[in-house]
Design a protein around this motif. Sequence first.
Motif, short mmCIF file in Angstrom:
data_model
loop_
_atom_site.label_atom_id
_atom_site.label_comp_id
_atom_site.label_asym_id
_atom_site.label_seq_id
_atom_site.Cartn_x
_atom_site.Cartn_y
_atom_site.Cartn_z
N LEU A 92 -29.59 11.65 13.87
CA LEU A 92 -29.92 12.87 13.14
C LEU A 92 -31.14 12.66 12.24
N ASN A 93 -31.98 13.69 12.16
CA ASN A 93 -33.05 13.75 11.17
C ASN A 93 -32.75 14.93 10.26
N PRO A 94 -32.18 14.69 9.07
CA PRO A 94 -31.80 15.80 8.20
C PRO A 94 -33.01 16.55 7.63
N THR A 95 -34.18 15.90 7.62
CA THR A 95 -35.37 16.55 7.08
C THR A 95 -35.85 17.68 7.98
N THR A 96 -35.85 17.43 9.28
CA THR A 96 -36.30 18.45 10.24
C THR A 96 -35.16 19.29 10.78
N ASP A 97 -33.91 18.93 10.42
CA ASP A 97 -32.73 19.63 10.92
C ASP A 97 -32.66 19.55 12.45
N TRP A 143 -33.30 7.42 14.48
CA TRP A 143 -34.44 8.18 13.96
C TRP A 143 -34.75 7.65 12.56
N ASP A 144 -35.88 6.96 12.44
CA ASP A 144 -36.32 6.39 11.17
C ASP A 144 -37.11 7.47 10.42
N VAL A 145 -36.41 8.21 9.58
CA VAL A 145 -37.02 9.35 8.89
C VAL A 145 -38.11 8.89 7.93
N GLN A 146 -37.88 7.79 7.25
CA GLN A 146 -38.83 7.31 6.23
C GLN A 146 -40.18 6.93 6.82
N HIS A 147 -40.16 6.29 8.00
CA HIS A 147 -41.40 5.82 8.61
C HIS A 147 -41.86 6.71 9.77
N HIS A 148 -41.18 7.82 9.96
CA HIS A 148 -41.54 8.79 11.01
C HIS A 148 -41.62 8.11 12.38
N GLU A 149 -40.59 7.33 12.68
CA GLU A 149 -40.53 6.63 13.96
C GLU A 149 -39.16 6.83 14.61
N LEU A 150 -39.13 6.56 15.91
CA LEU A 150 -37.90 6.64 16.69
C LEU A 150 -37.74 5.31 17.42
N ILE A 151 -36.56 4.68 17.25
CA ILE A 151 -36.29 3.38 17.87
C ILE A 151 -35.26 3.57 18.98
N VAL A 152 -35.55 3.03 20.16
CA VAL A 152 -34.67 3.22 21.31
C VAL A 152 -34.41 1.86 21.97
N ALA A 153 -33.13 1.57 22.27
CA ALA A 153 -32.75 0.34 22.97
C ALA A 153 -32.60 0.62 24.46
N ASN A 154 -33.23 -0.21 25.30
CA ASN A 154 -33.25 0.01 26.75
C ASN A 154 -32.65 -1.18 27.49
N PRO A 177 -37.57 -5.83 31.80
CA PRO A 177 -36.74 -6.60 30.87
C PRO A 177 -36.16 -5.69 29.80
N PRO A 178 -35.02 -6.03 29.24
CA PRO A 178 -34.46 -5.23 28.14
C PRO A 178 -35.46 -5.13 27.00
N SER A 179 -35.37 -4.04 26.23
CA SER A 179 -36.39 -3.84 25.20
C SER A 179 -35.91 -2.91 24.10
N LEU A 180 -36.65 -2.93 23.01
CA LEU A 180 -36.62 -1.89 21.99
C LEU A 180 -37.99 -1.23 22.03
N THR A 181 -38.02 0.09 22.25
CA THR A 181 -39.27 0.82 22.24
C THR A 181 -39.31 1.70 21.00
N ILE A 182 -40.44 1.65 20.28
CA ILE A 182 -40.58 2.39 19.03
C ILE A 182 -41.70 3.41 19.20
N PHE A 183 -41.39 4.68 18.91
CA PHE A 183 -42.32 5.79 19.09
C PHE A 183 -42.59 6.48 17.76
N GLU A 184 -43.72 7.18 17.68
CA GLU A 184 -43.88 8.15 16.61
C GLU A 184 -42.82 9.23 16.81
N ASP A 185 -42.25 9.70 15.71
CA ASP A 185 -41.09 10.59 15.88
C ASP A 185 -41.45 12.00 16.35
N ASN A 186 -42.74 12.29 16.45
CA ASN A 186 -43.15 13.58 17.05
C ASN A 186 -43.61 13.41 18.49
N ALA A 187 -43.36 12.24 19.07
CA ALA A 187 -43.79 11.97 20.45
C ALA A 187 -43.08 12.90 21.42
#
Length: 421
Positions: free
Chosen positions: A182-187, A231-242, A272-282
């Motif tokens: 959840l991103n409570p800032t953007t609802d 959803w990392d609200v503070q840094h405006h990023e999204l972290i996903v485990a693959n 290979p397994p990964s963590l992918t980090i995106f800008e949260d408006n991607a």
Amino acid sequence: MVLIFFSGSFSLLSLDSTRHSRRPVSASSEALLASSVPVQMCLAPYFEDAGYSPDSESQPTGGELPPIRMVSDPYPTFNGIALDPSDNRIAMSDENRKSVLVYDRVGGNKSATLTSPLSQIIGPQSQIGYIAGIMFDPAHREIYAVNNDLDDRIVVFDDDARGDVKPKRRLYVPHQAWGLSLNPTTDQFAISVQQLSMVAFYRREASGLEAPLRILEGPDTGLADPHGIHWDVQHHELIVANHGNSSVIASYSAYDVGVSSKALSAGGHFLPPSLTIFEDNAKGNARPVRTIQGPHTHLNWPMGIDLDVQHDEIAVADNGDNSVVIFRRTDSGDAVPLRIIRGPRTGIASPMGVAIDVRNDEIWVANYGDHTAAVYSRTANGNMAPKRVIRNAPEGTPTGGFGNPYAVAYDSKRDQLLVPN
């Protein structure tokens, strides 16, 4: 999940009364299943509970047939995990008995006994199926749960709901949605979708057949069987485990949001397994800003993830390695973890979810393979024993390991049953 065995002729068999008690079907069976009393919460399946009441004498072939034996785990199995530190509660999804269990944060101890939950949502009206991700929305006093391999829907309840209650709203989502954040800032909230290697974003109050606001999907994203999401609200990023296996499939239901022609042309492949980090408006086929991937990461079937913003750390439930792996938030490439909680003293077994409690300096791990959720010091490293343990079955109770069995085969050479999940 249950394996049921019938006689080869499919004729009705009388039950051995020395092994199974003769109990009439109670009108309150569903109420018992919804009880927060552990022994009732985890009722083993009796034939009579399913409506079977065979006579001692032989009956004609036909009708409902009682199995001669069953292989079943009668207890819950923890999967997703969510922390509400403001109310001192921890919630776990239970994919085996199809429920949501809420516990006192300070509950559990080092004894072998079961831990009583504060509440449990369970029953056919709840529409909880093969449940995976779970999250609290403290501001709106709600709890979300996503059904994964079956049902393809998110169900939302008031966070004090209990028993066999209907969700206050439901949202149909693409097949094999797993995690949500959840991103409570953007609802808004985001979900990971395994089969389509995709992230979809919805309004917080989305319901019914409402379409996502946007999707993140395509070969350049690096998404491959995504599970955990944060959803990392503070840094405006999204972290996903693959997990790394990317199967590209054309849409086949009214609820799928579609697969691009570019993704289809890329075909299925393994990464290979990964963590992918995106800008949260991607959106669309956007590239990640960072990727944690490589042999030094120790990633192996990464499942649930959580972020400690205060200490700038990411925790990963590493299912294939029976461990919890902690990285710096800013890590990239073939990064060496800051810490790894792993070893026989930890009790970690097929971990599915992880939650960081910064306020109380603890880290929680939901174990699929051991009927437990264990609590460690936030800075735990190596082969450290947990501070306390929440148990949904007596200590040492084996788990069946059934995820979502659709077939069974008999290996006559080894005299074994093979159960694909």
